[in-house]
Design a protein around this motif. Structure first.
Motif, PDB file in Angstrom:
ATOM      1  N   UNK A   1       0.856  -1.187   0.000  1.00 28.45           N
ATOM      2  CA  UNK A   1       0.000   0.000   0.000  1.00 28.45           C
ATOM      3  C   UNK A   1       0.896   1.241   0.000  1.00 28.45           C
ATOM      4  N   UNK A   2       1.071   1.861  -1.166  1.00 24.10           N
ATOM      5  CA  UNK A   2       1.971   3.006  -1.305  1.00 24.10           C
ATOM      6  C   UNK A   2       1.557   4.175  -0.425  1.00 24.10           C
ATOM      7  N   UNK A   3       0.275   4.351  -0.214  1.00 22.43           N
ATOM      8  CA  UNK A   3      -0.203   5.491   0.573  1.00 22.43           C
ATOM      9  C   UNK A   3       0.120   5.304   2.052  1.00 22.43           C
ATOM     10  N   UNK A   4       0.023   4.082   2.543  1.00 21.96           N
ATOM     11  CA  UNK A   4       0.432   3.842   3.926  1.00 21.96           C
ATOM     12  C   UNK A   4       1.950   3.940   4.061  1.00 21.96           C
ATOM     13  N   UNK A   5       2.679   3.495   3.033  1.00 22.36           N
ATOM     14  CA  UNK A   5       4.138   3.602   3.053  1.00 22.36           C
ATOM     15  C   UNK A   5       4.597   5.053   3.066  1.00 22.36           C
ATOM     16  N   UNK A   6       3.711   5.977   2.719  1.00 19.37           N
ATOM     17  CA  UNK A   6       4.035   7.402   2.736  1.00 19.37           C
ATOM     18  C   UNK A   6       4.005   7.981   4.146  1.00 19.37           C
ATOM     19  N   UNK A   7       3.162   7.449   5.021  1.00 19.19           N
ATOM     20  CA  UNK A   7       3.069   7.975   6.385  1.00 19.19           C
ATOM     21  C   UNK A   7       3.889   7.141   7.372  1.00 19.19           C
ATOM     22  N   UNK A   8       4.456   6.050   6.912  1.00 16.62           N
ATOM     23  CA  UNK A   8       5.318   5.210   7.747  1.00 16.62           C
ATOM     24  C   UNK A   8       6.764   5.605   7.498  1.00 16.62           C
TER      25      UNK A   8
END
Length: 343
Positions: A104-111
């Protein structure tokens, strides 16, 4: 002095609420004041940054304050595209369990690049190397211990959770859906048979040539493939499901890199199931995307992805699958490949 209009007061008030819900950068990771603030940010990312290549724009402000996301780390590792590159690629590091795998690229953005994120009074730690994808929810007062290098498992009050950061490589399409090659004319949300068996991780397949049997032309003398997959993943307080197509070229020494481009990619998908969050009853949903979204019918694409459903809650999030249909079509230098997976 002119009186302040009511709508101006409303706008100013909203600006204050929005500002207070935005994350801060602390210790190299993002700190969200509440789960509501986290969810508001994810809603913004999914709705306003549907094209994942634009996520750099959102992250720029936080990067200037010392934050580097896991997504940005992926980009940095694979920035060297030279033919004689010998450093491991993102793909090879993930496969050797030395780098966190987050579809999930979008979750990888906030992690953060080290696998940390804070929401309210809890710090969450996700890191590679754990056999079963263990992650930890850690009391917020343990920052000094974490910064000193103490393992989360040894911190008092930390709770262990099993997540889907570990891939599930043993599942095949036939076990979770019927795969058909070539054109398929039924509506994408059409279903048959019983509900799909839920699984965690990501499942898909590598395609090395067109449906006529001809292999994809080589890129600078190197083998090319396209990988497609569906994912259903969970990270304690966040869960998502989505689809992706991605082009890869094999490097001489370092493994696969996503540096080659298809002439055309189109896909549509339909997900049906129930969303579950802590303290609420499961609710049914249907989510789909069409071949026209978001206009990815132009040339030179190497990555096409879409999160179909996500949920977030303080201690538990789940997406229970019922059906997950996926159709895509690819043109790579005249080689046409098309698949439909229905269940």
């Amino acid at each position: 002095m002119q009186p302040v209009k009511a709508d101006m007061k409303f706008e100013k008030a909203n600006e204050g609420v929005f500002a207070s819900s935005r994350p801060r950068v602390e210790n190299g990771w993002l700190n969200f004041p509440s789960i509501e603030a986290f969810n508001a940010t994810m809603k913004t990312l999914h709705e306003k940054f549907e094209d994942s290549r634009k996520l750099d724009e959102w992250e720029r402000e936080y990067k200037e304050k010392g934050y580097t996301s896991l997504r940005s780390l992926y980009q940095h590792i694979d920035a060297d595209t030279s033919e004689d590159r010998k450093e491991p690629t993102v793909d090879s590091l993930i496969r050797s369990n030395k780098l966190l795998d987050c579809p999930d690229t979008w979750f990888a953005t906030v992690l953060s690049k080290d696998g940390f994120i804070r929401i309210a009074d809890t710090i969450y730690s996700f890191s590679p190397g754990h056999k079963n994808g263990e992650a930890y929810a850690i009391p917020g007062g343990s920052v000094k211990e974490l910064l000193a290098g103490v393992e989360p498992s040894k911190i008092k009050g930390a709770k262990e959770h099993f997540t889907s950061f570990r891939r599930v490589p043993f599942l095949h399409w036939g076990e979770i859906g019927d795969k058909k090659t070539g054109e398929y004319n039924l509506p994408i949300c059409w279903t048959s048979g019983g509900p799909i068996g839920s699984w965690w991780g990501q499942v898909g397949e590598d395609i090395y040539g067109g449906d006529n049997g001809d292999p994809f032309p080589e890129h600078n003398g190197r083998t090319v493939k396209m990988n497609y997959h569906r994912w259903r993943v969970g990270y304690i307080f966040y869960a998502s499901a989505g689809v992706r197509m991605k082009m890869w070229k094999h490097t001489r020494f370092a493994g696969w890199q996503s540096v080659t481009y298809a002439d055309q990619m189109t896909m549509d998908a339909c997900l049906k199931g129930r969303a579950v969050t802590a303290g609420t009853l499961p609710y049914p949903f249907t989510s789909q995307t069409s071949p026209a979204w978001p206009g990815f019918t132009k040339y030179a694409e190497n990555n096409f992805e879409k999160t179909l459903k996500w949920v977030g809650s303080p201690i538990f999030s789940e997406i229970a699958l019922e059906h997950f249909n996926f159709h895509w079509k690819l043109n790579y230098r005249g080689r046409i490949a098309e698949r439909t997976i229905v269940h």
